[in-house]
Design a protein around this motif. Structure first.
Motif, PDB file in Angstrom:
ATOM      1  N   THR A 196      36.221  44.084  49.620  1.00 25.83           N
ATOM      2  CA  THR A 196      34.906  43.435  49.555  1.00 25.83           C
ATOM      3  C   THR A 196      34.534  43.045  48.130  1.00 25.83           C
ATOM      4  N   HIS A 197      35.074  43.753  47.128  1.00 27.20           N
ATOM      5  CA  HIS A 197      34.758  43.498  45.722  1.00 27.20           C
ATOM      6  C   HIS A 197      35.982  43.796  44.861  1.00 27.20           C
ATOM      7  N   ILE A 198      36.039  43.124  43.712  1.00 29.65           N
ATOM      8  CA  ILE A 198      37.097  43.345  42.722  1.00 29.65           C
ATOM      9  C   ILE A 198      36.401  43.675  41.403  1.00 29.65           C
ATOM     10  N   ARG A 199      36.974  44.602  40.645  1.00 30.28           N
ATOM     11  CA  ARG A 199      36.361  45.006  39.375  1.00 30.28           C
ATOM     12  C   ARG A 199      37.424  45.188  38.302  1.00 30.28           C
ATOM     13  N   TRP A 200      37.145  44.600  37.136  1.00 30.81           N
ATOM     14  CA  TRP A 200      37.973  44.811  35.954  1.00 30.81           C
ATOM     15  C   TRP A 200      37.130  45.580  34.948  1.00 30.81           C
ATOM     16  N   ALA A 201      37.592  46.726  34.514  1.00 34.86           N
ATOM     17  CA  ALA A 201      36.909  47.532  33.497  1.00 34.86           C
ATOM     18  C   ALA A 201      37.771  47.482  32.239  1.00 34.86           C
ATOM     19  N   PHE A 202      37.259  46.857  31.205  1.00 37.34           N
ATOM     20  CA  PHE A 202      38.016  46.689  29.971  1.00 37.34           C
ATOM     21  C   PHE A 202      38.123  48.032  29.248  1.00 37.34           C
ATOM     22  N   GLN A 203      39.341  48.424  28.942  1.00 36.39           N
ATOM     23  CA  GLN A 203      39.585  49.711  28.293  1.00 36.39           C
ATOM     24  C   GLN A 203      39.371  49.650  26.784  1.00 36.39           C
ATOM     25  N   LYS A 204      39.485  48.464  26.221  1.00 41.18           N
ATOM     26  CA  LYS A 204      39.287  48.273  24.783  1.00 41.18           C
ATOM     27  C   LYS A 204      38.135  47.303  24.567  1.00 41.18           C
ATOM     28  N   PRO A 205      37.401  47.447  23.468  1.00 38.80           N
ATOM     29  CA  PRO A 205      36.316  46.495  23.183  1.00 38.80           C
ATOM     30  C   PRO A 205      36.854  45.066  23.060  1.00 38.80           C
ATOM     31  N   ILE A 206      36.030  44.122  23.469  1.00 43.81           N
ATOM     32  CA  ILE A 206      36.366  42.708  23.317  1.00 43.81           C
ATOM     33  C   ILE A 206      35.829  42.280  21.953  1.00 43.81           C
ATOM     34  N   PRO A 207      36.692  41.897  21.012  1.00 43.03           N
ATOM     35  CA  PRO A 207      36.224  41.526  19.668  1.00 43.03           C
ATOM     36  C   PRO A 207      35.256  40.347  19.714  1.00 43.03           C
ATOM     37  N   ALA A 208      34.366  40.290  18.749  1.00 47.04           N
ATOM     38  CA  ALA A 208      33.446  39.163  18.628  1.00 47.04           C
ATOM     39  C   ALA A 208      34.254  37.873  18.568  1.00 47.04           C
ATOM     40  N   GLY A 209      33.857  36.885  19.364  1.00 43.62           N
ATOM     41  CA  GLY A 209      34.536  35.597  19.389  1.00 43.62           C
ATOM     42  C   GLY A 209      35.772  35.542  20.272  1.00 43.62           C
ATOM     43  N   PRO A 253      32.304  39.951  43.880  1.00 45.13           N
ATOM     44  CA  PRO A 253      32.422  40.118  45.332  1.00 45.13           C
ATOM     45  C   PRO A 253      33.424  39.118  45.906  1.00 45.13           C
ATOM     46  N   MET A 254      34.104  39.510  46.955  1.00 40.69           N
ATOM     47  CA  MET A 254      34.978  38.572  47.665  1.00 40.69           C
ATOM     48  C   MET A 254      34.104  37.713  48.563  1.00 40.69           C
ATOM     49  N   PRO A 255      34.294  36.409  48.537  1.00 34.46           N
ATOM     50  CA  PRO A 255      33.548  35.568  49.477  1.00 34.46           C
ATOM     51  C   PRO A 255      33.863  35.986  50.916  1.00 34.46           C
ATOM     52  N   ALA A 256      32.863  35.986  51.777  1.00 33.54           N
ATOM     53  CA  ALA A 256      33.047  36.430  53.161  1.00 33.54           C
ATOM     54  C   ALA A 256      34.103  35.614  53.900  1.00 33.54           C
ATOM     55  N   ALA A 257      34.272  34.354  53.522  1.00 34.94           N
ATOM     56  CA  ALA A 257      35.220  33.479  54.217  1.00 34.94           C
ATOM     57  C   ALA A 257      36.629  33.553  53.635  1.00 34.94           C
ATOM     58  N   VAL A 258      36.854  34.493  52.691  1.00 39.72           N
ATOM     59  CA  VAL A 258      38.143  34.575  52.000  1.00 39.72           C
ATOM     60  C   VAL A 258      38.677  36.005  52.055  1.00 39.72           C
ATOM     61  N   ARG A 259      39.961  36.128  52.348  1.00 40.70           N
ATOM     62  CA  ARG A 259      40.640  37.428  52.339  1.00 40.70           C
ATOM     63  C   ARG A 259      41.356  37.593  51.011  1.00 40.70           C
ATOM     64  N   PHE A 260      41.188  38.737  50.357  1.00 43.43           N
ATOM     65  CA  PHE A 260      41.862  39.033  49.096  1.00 43.43           C
ATOM     66  C   PHE A 260      43.372  38.962  49.294  1.00 43.43           C
ATOM     67  N   ALA A 261      44.076  38.378  48.323  1.00 37.69           N
ATOM     68  CA  ALA A 261      45.541  38.308  48.383  1.00 37.69           C
ATOM     69  C   ALA A 261      46.152  39.134  47.254  1.00 37.69           C
ATOM     70  N   ASP A 262      45.816  38.812  46.003  1.00 34.23           N
ATOM     71  CA  ASP A 262      46.353  39.555  44.861  1.00 34.23           C
ATOM     72  C   ASP A 262      45.582  39.184  43.606  1.00 34.23           C
ATOM     73  N   ALA A 263      45.874  39.918  42.534  1.00 28.60           N
ATOM     74  CA  ALA A 263      45.215  39.662  41.250  1.00 28.60           C
ATOM     75  C   ALA A 263      46.246  39.457  40.156  1.00 28.60           C
ATOM     76  N   GLY A 264      47.373  38.883  40.501  1.00 26.29           N
ATOM     77  CA  GLY A 264      48.398  38.605  39.502  1.00 26.29           C
ATOM     78  C   GLY A 264      48.898  39.874  38.849  1.00 26.29           C
ATOM     79  N   ASP A 265      49.075  39.826  37.546  1.00 27.85           N
ATOM     80  CA  ASP A 265      49.599  40.970  36.803  1.00 27.85           C
ATOM     81  C   ASP A 265      48.539  42.020  36.479  1.00 27.85           C
ATOM     82  N   THR A 266      47.274  41.692  36.666  1.00 25.34           N
ATOM     83  CA  THR A 266      46.232  42.667  36.349  1.00 25.34           C
ATOM     84  C   THR A 266      46.151  43.706  37.457  1.00 25.34           C
ATOM     85  N   GLN A 267      45.589  44.820  37.145  1.00 25.31           N
ATOM     86  CA  GLN A 267      45.424  45.898  38.107  1.00 25.31           C
ATOM     87  C   GLN A 267      43.942  46.235  38.256  1.00 25.31           C
ATOM     88  N   PRO A 268      43.180  45.349  38.893  1.00 23.67           N
ATOM     89  CA  PRO A 268      41.757  45.640  39.023  1.00 23.67           C
ATOM     90  C   PRO A 268      41.509  46.768  40.021  1.00 23.67           C
TER      91      PRO A 268
END
Length: 154
Positions: A129-142, A80-95
């Motif tokens: 109000t919220h940001i979400r990253w959905a991983f398209q590939k499994p995250i390997p153990a470790g 969730p975005m903190p109520a006191a903060v306005r979203f600006a960007d997420a860098g190179d990711t596309q959430p």
């Protein structure tokens, strides 16, 4: 930083936790400051947020680690975005983002906001109000990784 704002920032970030698939999450928040050296060259510094004021840029860093013995499949991080903060960007990711408290998700440019008169307007960063990253590939153990997003103190 106003104590209430610090508490809101801390409460809005995912704390150290293990999801059902054993992915540990940890978070950090920094204030982005610009410093000018003796030669007039500017440098961006990330500092602990001891004091923040409206207009300050914050950098939220989400570290993840698959602590399980198996790959973590279909992993999703929702923040969730903190109520006191306005979203600006997420860098190179596309959430995906939500502008309605997490009911609907999409890219910011695809979303709209209902107006009091029943019309709709294009969603803006301040509506997130919220940001979400959905991983398209499994995250390997470790495996480990880092996600980030920026916000501006209202």
């Amino acid at each position: 930083m106003r104590p209430a704002l610090l508490l809101m920032l801390a409460a809005a970030l995912p704390g150290p936790a293990f999801a059902a698939n054993q992915v540990a999450l940890d978070n950090l928040v920094f204030v982005e400051r610009v410093s000018t050296d003796a030669d007039g060259k500017q440098h961006i510094l990330l500092e602990e947020p001891k004091v923040v004021i409206p207009g300050d840029r914050l950098v939220f860093v989400l570290n993840y680690r698959n602590a399980g013995a198996q790959p973590a499949d279909k992993f999703v991080i929702t923040n969730p975005m903190p109520a006191a903060v306005r979203f600006a960007d997420a860098g190179d990711t596309q959430p995906l983002v939500s502008v309605d408290g997490g009911t609907q998700w999409g890219r910011l440019g695809e979303l709209s906001v209902a107006m009091p008169d029943g019309t709709r307007r294009a969603a803006q960063p301040a509506d997130v109000t919220h940001i979400r990253w959905a991983f398209q590939k499994p995250i390997p153990a470790g495996a480990t990784g880092k996600l980030m997003f920026r916000g501006i103190v209202k």
